[in-house]
Design an enzyme around this catalytic site. Structure first.
Site, PDB file in Angstrom:
ATOM      1  N   ARG A   1       0.817  -1.213   0.000  1.00 39.45           N
ATOM      2  CA  ARG A   1       0.000   0.000   0.000  1.00 39.45           C
ATOM      3  C   ARG A   1       0.853   1.265   0.000  1.00 39.45           C
ATOM      4  O   ARG A   1       0.283   2.361  -0.034  1.00 39.45           O
ATOM      5  CB  ARG A   1      -0.859   0.008   1.254  1.00 39.45           C
ATOM      6  CG  ARG A   1      -2.304  -0.453   1.015  1.00 39.45           C
ATOM      7  CD  ARG A   1      -2.988  -0.258   2.316  1.00 39.45           C
ATOM      8  NE  ARG A   1      -4.376  -0.141   2.384  1.00 39.45           N
ATOM      9  CZ  ARG A   1      -5.240  -1.128   2.600  1.00 39.45           C
ATOM     10  NH1 ARG A   1      -4.843  -2.359   2.595  1.00 39.45           N
ATOM     11  NH2 ARG A   1      -6.506  -0.873   2.800  1.00 39.45           N
TER      12      ARG A   1
ATOM     13  N   ARG B   1     -17.974  -2.998   9.477  1.00 36.55           N
ATOM     14  CA  ARG B   1     -16.587  -2.753   9.895  1.00 36.55           C
ATOM     15  C   ARG B   1     -16.497  -1.394  10.576  1.00 36.55           C
ATOM     16  O   ARG B   1     -17.122  -0.432  10.130  1.00 36.55           O
ATOM     17  CB  ARG B   1     -15.663  -2.757   8.657  1.00 36.55           C
ATOM     18  CG  ARG B   1     -15.146  -4.114   8.321  1.00 36.55           C
ATOM     19  CD  ARG B   1     -14.396  -4.119   7.022  1.00 36.55           C
ATOM     20  NE  ARG B   1     -13.305  -3.163   6.949  1.00 36.55           N
ATOM     21  CZ  ARG B   1     -12.382  -3.151   5.991  1.00 36.55           C
ATOM     22  NH1 ARG B   1     -12.418  -4.072   5.045  1.00 36.55           N
ATOM     23  NH2 ARG B   1     -11.432  -2.256   5.976  1.00 36.55           N
TER      24      ARG B   1
ATOM     25  N   ARG C   1     -10.153   7.254   4.089  1.00 33.47           N
ATOM     26  CA  ARG C   1      -9.370   6.126   3.550  1.00 33.47           C
ATOM     27  C   ARG C   1      -9.113   6.317   2.057  1.00 33.47           C
ATOM     28  O   ARG C   1      -8.066   5.928   1.540  1.00 33.47           O
ATOM     29  CB  ARG C   1     -10.085   4.806   3.823  1.00 33.47           C
ATOM     30  CG  ARG C   1      -9.942   4.381   5.286  1.00 33.47           C
ATOM     31  CD  ARG C   1     -10.927   3.306   5.679  1.00 33.47           C
ATOM     32  NE  ARG C   1     -10.764   2.091   4.932  1.00 33.47           N
ATOM     33  CZ  ARG C   1     -11.747   1.217   4.708  1.00 33.47           C
ATOM     34  NH1 ARG C   1     -12.946   1.432   5.177  1.00 33.47           N
ATOM     35  NH2 ARG C   1     -11.508   0.130   4.022  1.00 33.47           N
TER      36      ARG C   1
END
Ligand code: AMP
Length: 230
Positions: A90, A161, A172
């Site tokens: 990432r 979540r 995000r």
């Protein structure tokens, strides 16, 4: 030669679902760093305690910690025939680290990027539920958010979540564009890199993923056949 697949793409692009199906069909272990970290959080381990807050904020856990986890996982014997990596690398340092680890006879990395427009991602992630027991992702689009839903695979309770609310998801996505988009630039010049339209129906994405992997594998001299791999 081993069949090594990396799935890249923003949160909600469908990486986890597609990685899971591909791994099952091709008899490979699916390695999801997000799942490993969530398991650590649920088990209450020291690692879990260290990463929970960072994950809840939608930020990335540090490179040293995550590469340590991935190294341990990639050194297990079930990875010999290859792997499907979901959620890693990432950052560019993670990608560079993986190149070093892959040096030698581990076989080439096939990199597939799944593209989906941001607004569609926000919509999908808001509808996402994940099984508390087996980690399966399900889309609960249009269902009453207060209704208790059960996993069709194992009967476990489907949860939202803790990092899937709209504000955190937008955060995000910002983290994705800032830290993970450069990973795409890192790989995109390679002959083993492909892009898929992840906004298609899942079955079409699955077909396109298989076609892309078959094509790259053939060019790289890797045998890619459904079923268990020796
Ligand atoms: P995911 O399930 O892939 O969306 O991952 C959930 C969360 O786990 C991310 O928002 C990060 O906090 C953390 N995480 C997962 N994979 C990585 C990674 N390769 N590097 C850093 N943090 C990660």
């Amino acid at each position: 030669m081993a069949l090594n697949l990396i799935m890249l793409g923003p949160p909600g692009a469908g990486k986890g679902t597609q990685a899971e199906r591909f791994a099952r069909e091709y008899g490979l272990p699916k390695i999801s760093t997000g799942d490993i970290l969530r398991e650590a959080v649920h088990s209450g381990s020291e690692l879990g305690a260290a990463v929970k807050e960072v994950m809840d904020r939608g930020e990335l856990v540090n490179d040293g910690l995550i590469t340590g986890i991935v190294e341990e996982r990639l050194n297990r014997s079930d990875v010999k025939p290859g792997f499907v990596l979901d959620g890693f690398p990432r950052t560019v340092p993670q990608a560079a680290w993986l190149d070093t680890l892959m040096g030698g006879d581990r076989g080439p990395l096939i990199v597939v990027e799944m593209r989906v427009p941001d607004e569609e991602l926000v919509r999908r992630v808001q509808a996402r539920r994940v099984c508390r027991v087996c980690g399966t992702n399900v889309s609960a689009f249009g269902t009453d958010p207060t209704r208790v839903l059960r996993c069709q695979k194992c009967g476990g309770e489907l949860m939202v979540r803790s990092d899937d609310n709209v504000e955190i998801v937008r955060g995000r996505l910002r983290v994705y564009w800032r830290d993970t988009r450069p990973v795409i630039d890192f790989y995109s010049g390679r002959p083993t890199y492909r892009v898929l339209d992840g906004s298609q129906p899942p079955e079409d994405v699955r077909r396109a993923l298989i076609d892309a992997v078959q094509e790259v594998a053939a060019a790289a001299g890797v045998v890619a056949q459904p079923g268990a791999r020796a």
